[in-house]
Design a protein around this motif. Structure first.
Motif, PDB file in Angstrom:
ATOM      1  N   LYS A 121       2.876  -6.598   1.613  1.00  0.00           N
ATOM      2  CA  LYS A 121       2.430  -5.625   2.613  1.00  0.00           C
ATOM      3  C   LYS A 121       2.984  -4.235   2.306  1.00  0.00           C
ATOM      4  O   LYS A 121       2.258  -3.243   2.370  1.00  0.00           O
ATOM      5  CB  LYS A 121       2.882  -6.072   4.001  1.00  0.00           C
ATOM      6  CG  LYS A 121       2.451  -5.137   5.114  1.00  0.00           C
ATOM      7  CD  LYS A 121       2.884  -5.665   6.458  1.00  0.00           C
ATOM      8  CE  LYS A 121       2.394  -4.763   7.576  1.00  0.00           C
ATOM      9  NZ  LYS A 121       2.758  -5.298   8.894  1.00  0.00           N
ATOM     10  N   VAL A 122       4.251  -4.149   1.966  1.00  0.00           N
ATOM     11  CA  VAL A 122       4.891  -2.853   1.757  1.00  0.00           C
ATOM     12  C   VAL A 122       4.513  -2.235   0.410  1.00  0.00           C
ATOM     13  O   VAL A 122       4.247  -1.038   0.326  1.00  0.00           O
ATOM     14  CB  VAL A 122       6.425  -2.989   1.882  1.00  0.00           C
ATOM     15  CG1 VAL A 122       7.141  -1.727   1.437  1.00  0.00           C
ATOM     16  CG2 VAL A 122       6.802  -3.353   3.314  1.00  0.00           C
ATOM     17  N   HIS A 123       4.460  -3.044  -0.639  1.00  0.00           N
ATOM     18  CA  HIS A 123       4.313  -2.501  -1.993  1.00  0.00           C
ATOM     19  C   HIS A 123       2.933  -2.695  -2.621  1.00  0.00           C
ATOM     20  O   HIS A 123       2.629  -2.020  -3.608  1.00  0.00           O
ATOM     21  CB  HIS A 123       5.368  -3.103  -2.919  1.00  0.00           C
ATOM     22  CG  HIS A 123       6.762  -2.799  -2.487  1.00  0.00           C
ATOM     23  ND1 HIS A 123       7.329  -1.562  -2.620  1.00  0.00           N
ATOM     24  CD2 HIS A 123       7.687  -3.589  -1.889  1.00  0.00           C
ATOM     25  CE1 HIS A 123       8.563  -1.593  -2.143  1.00  0.00           C
ATOM     26  NE2 HIS A 123       8.802  -2.801  -1.690  1.00  0.00           N
ATOM     27  N   HIS A 124       2.149  -3.628  -2.104  1.00  0.00           N
ATOM     28  CA  HIS A 124       0.902  -3.976  -2.804  1.00  0.00           C
ATOM     29  C   HIS A 124      -0.300  -4.123  -1.886  1.00  0.00           C
ATOM     30  O   HIS A 124      -1.282  -4.767  -2.249  1.00  0.00           O
ATOM     31  CB  HIS A 124       1.107  -5.271  -3.605  1.00  0.00           C
ATOM     32  CG  HIS A 124       2.245  -5.206  -4.547  1.00  0.00           C
ATOM     33  ND1 HIS A 124       2.190  -4.481  -5.714  1.00  0.00           N
ATOM     34  CD2 HIS A 124       3.490  -5.746  -4.489  1.00  0.00           C
ATOM     35  CE1 HIS A 124       3.353  -4.590  -6.341  1.00  0.00           C
ATOM     36  NE2 HIS A 124       4.162  -5.343  -5.621  1.00  0.00           N
ATOM     37  N   ARG A 125      -0.236  -3.531  -0.740  1.00  0.00           N
ATOM     38  CA  ARG A 125      -1.339  -3.639   0.220  1.00  0.00           C
ATOM     39  C   ARG A 125      -2.675  -3.265  -0.429  1.00  0.00           C
ATOM     40  O   ARG A 125      -3.695  -3.895  -0.170  1.00  0.00           O
ATOM     41  CB  ARG A 125      -1.065  -2.742   1.411  1.00  0.00           C
ATOM     42  CG  ARG A 125      -2.131  -2.764   2.475  1.00  0.00           C
ATOM     43  CD  ARG A 125      -1.890  -1.702   3.530  1.00  0.00           C
ATOM     44  NE  ARG A 125      -0.576  -1.829   4.119  1.00  0.00           N
ATOM     45  CZ  ARG A 125      -0.336  -2.054   5.393  1.00  0.00           C
ATOM     46  NH1 ARG A 125      -1.332  -2.152   6.225  1.00  0.00           N
ATOM     47  NH2 ARG A 125       0.879  -2.149   5.856  1.00  0.00           N
TER      48      ARG A 125
END
Length: 181
Positions: free
Chosen positions: A106-110
């Motif tokens: 969610k934070v790095h690869h949305r």
């Protein structure tokens, strides 16, 4: 590192169970485990890409969580209630690891979530096609609970979780449904 501590606890707990079940001593079991040569050759493409690695590990953690949940009845039959407490903790640890991997995505690869269906299908096929124990503790899903429907359900759960924080939702839903038909 909390994850490492959890995995060491899991290993030590299973070691104690194996000693009891097989009337063996820990050093014999550890020697047998140490004599195996792990093969990461099938997994190496995932190590080069954090998004793919997170999906691989999330799939593995979720499958393990559900497998341990299915084993609760068995652990309830063991002579000491600590076995049940321990396997519940192991199951909860695996579920927390799964949730943490989803947070990384969610934070790095949305922005890469639309790729997830294809990657998870590849992981599922890799898991289903491998008949040999690779001694990697990843995708070593052998035994009765790890049927294709069981593992496909894990893929679907991950895709639903990813969809919850991705956009546009309708496009991802269409991709997921088309890919899985």
């Amino acid at each position: 590192n909390r994850w490492l501590w959890d995995e060491i606890n899991h290993t030590n707990g299973f070691l104690k169970l194996y000693c009891l079940f097989y009337n063996s001593n820990p050093s014999d079991i550890q020697n047998t485990l140490s004599s195996r040569t792990p093969s990461f050759s099938l997994l190496s493409p995932y190590f080069k890409d954090e998004f793919k690695l997170a999906l691989l590990m999330a799939y593995d953690e979720l499958a393990t969580t559900y497998s341990y949940h299915g084993d609760l009845e068995f652990y309830g039959t063991l002579l000491h209630p600590l076995f049940m407490d321990w396997i519940i903790q192991v199951k909860n640890d695996e579920a927390r690891h799964f949730a943490n991997l989803l947070k990384i995505i969610k934070v790095h690869h949305r922005h890469r979530v639309p790729e997830a269906t294809k990657i998870l299908r590849e992981i599922l096929e890799l898991d289903m096609s491998s008949n040999d124990y690779m001694a990697t503790f990843v995708l070593d899903h052998k035994g009765p609970p790890f049927t294709r429907p069981f593992l496909e359900n894990c893929v679907q759960i991950i895709l639903r979780k990813l969809e919850a924080f991705s956009s546009p939702k309708s496009e991802i839903s269409k991709l997921n449904q088309q890919e899985l038909k």
